[in-house]
Design an enzyme around this catalytic site. Structure first.
Site, mmCIF file in Angstrom:
data_model
loop_
_atom_site.group_PDB
_atom_site.id
_atom_site.type_symbol
_atom_site.label_atom_id
_atom_site.label_comp_id
_atom_site.label_asym_id
_atom_site.label_seq_id
_atom_site.Cartn_x
_atom_site.Cartn_y
_atom_site.Cartn_z
ATOM 1 N N HIS A 96 0.857 -1.191 0.000
ATOM 2 C CA HIS A 96 0.000 0.000 0.000
ATOM 3 C C HIS A 96 0.891 1.238 0.000
ATOM 4 O O HIS A 96 1.979 1.226 0.591
ATOM 5 C CB HIS A 96 -0.903 -0.008 1.237
ATOM 6 C CG HIS A 96 -1.936 1.068 1.169
ATOM 7 N ND1 HIS A 96 -1.657 2.369 1.516
ATOM 8 C CD2 HIS A 96 -3.230 1.047 0.762
ATOM 9 C CE1 HIS A 96 -2.754 3.101 1.328
ATOM 10 N NE2 HIS A 96 -3.719 2.323 0.870
ATOM 11 N N GLU A 168 -3.794 2.532 -7.205
ATOM 12 C CA GLU A 168 -4.140 3.626 -6.292
ATOM 13 C C GLU A 168 -3.155 4.769 -6.507
ATOM 14 O O GLU A 168 -2.049 4.751 -5.940
ATOM 15 C CB GLU A 168 -4.037 3.164 -4.842
ATOM 16 C CG GLU A 168 -5.030 2.098 -4.458
ATOM 17 C CD GLU A 168 -5.341 2.149 -2.960
ATOM 18 O OE1 GLU A 168 -6.488 2.422 -2.617
ATOM 19 O OE2 GLU A 168 -4.429 1.925 -2.146
HETATM 20 P P1 13P Z 1 -9.269 6.875 0.467
HETATM 21 O O1 13P Z 1 -10.477 6.163 -0.098
HETATM 22 O O2 13P Z 1 -9.474 7.401 1.848
HETATM 23 O O3 13P Z 1 -8.730 7.888 -0.512
HETATM 24 O O4 13P Z 1 -8.115 5.760 0.624
HETATM 25 C C1 13P Z 1 -7.835 4.926 -0.443
HETATM 26 C C2 13P Z 1 -6.920 3.874 0.019
HETATM 27 O O5 13P Z 1 -5.769 4.134 0.343
HETATM 28 C C3 13P Z 1 -7.440 2.512 0.153
HETATM 29 O O6 13P Z 1 -6.414 1.598 0.351
#
Ligand code: 13P
Length: 260
Positions: A96, A168
């Site tokens: 992550h 992400e």
């Molecule tokens: P948010 O939805 O708070 O932007 O976070 C995304 C995330 O890091 C999920 O792993």
């Protein structure tokens, strides 16, 4: 998991204590109708994961670890291994962006952790994404490429079937700064083409790809409609059972639409 099933993961990060987590699961389980076309996964803190594993009905929710250590056991103070999580979680988030950028995790770490997941029957969710400055410098595709190669280096074609990839973009996480569907489409095309290069066309078509970054109930349907996106990784909005249930409902609508 087949690609016609949507995967929705709620990453609680370092939020909710034991009591709050238990209440939340109680509330969410009353809201969510189990659907064959949506898999719902909760990623609570490690502190609460064991007790939640006794509370949840696994047909309704699966659990994910937010992180783990890649050695199976030994003198690693403060760490929890995939072997210890085996049987408790079905998934684990690996690499992550908060692990990479706050805790300095490298691609080598993600690679070892993915191996640890695979040998312990846990599905790794490899998280990849570029920072704002990498994006501004036009390096986004190269970053995705490097993080994929780095994380998947020792993964065989058969093992890849267990791997989920989450795109992400770091600049969209927790910022409310929504990635445009065009940005996400570009990233998904880059990821599938890299998988094709590494594992062939069938693997590229079948690999499950999620989007994460500031997704809320009112934007979930737009991301789920993007060609090649199979689900969502939700941070902030997963902390509210009603908001998270709305997103799960959007995933069901999207899966039902795709079937028609
Ligand atoms: P948010 O939805 O708070 O932007 O976070 C995304 C995330 O890091 C999920 O792993």
């Amino acid at each position: 998991m087949t690609r016609d099933k949507k995967l929705i993961i709620g990453n609680w990060k370092m939020n909710l204590n034991m009591h709050e987590a238990s209440l939340y699961v109680h509330q969410l389980s009353g809201l969510v109708q189990s659907r064959r076309d949506v898999e719902v996964v909760l990623a609570p803190t490690l502190l609460t994961i064991q007790s939640l594993s006794l509370q949840v009905d696994r047909r309704q929710f699966k659990l994910a670890a937010q992180n783990l250590y890649w050695r199976d056991y030994g003198a690693y103070t403060g760490e929890v291994s995939a072997r210890q999580l085996r049987g408790i979680v079905d998934y684990a988030l690996i690499g992550h962006s908060e692990r990479r950028h706050i805790f300095n995790e490298t691609d080598k770490d993600t690679r070892s952790k993915i191996q640890a997941c695979i040998r312990n029957q846990i599905r790794p969710v490899l998280c990849i994404g570029e920072t704002a400055s990498e994006r501004a410098n036009g390096e986004a595709t190269d970053v995705l490429h490097d993080q994929l190669i780095g994380g998947l280096a020792n993964v065989t074609s058969d093992e890849l079937e267990e791997v989920v990839i989450a795109y992400e973009p770091v600049w969209a996480i927790g910022t409310g700064d929504n990635a445009l569907p065009d940005d996400v489409t570009k990233a998904v095309v880059a990821i599938r083409s890299q998988i094709k290069h590494l594992y062939g066309a069938t693997a590229a078509k079948n690999v499950c790809i999620l989007y994460g970054g500031s997704v809320k109930a009112d934007s979930a349907a737009d991301y789920l409609a993007i060609n090649g996106i199979d689900g969502l990784l939700i941070g902030g909005a997963s902390l509210d059972a009603h908001a998270f249930n709305d997103i799960i409902q959007k995933a069901h609508d999207s899966a039902a639409k795709a079937k028609k």
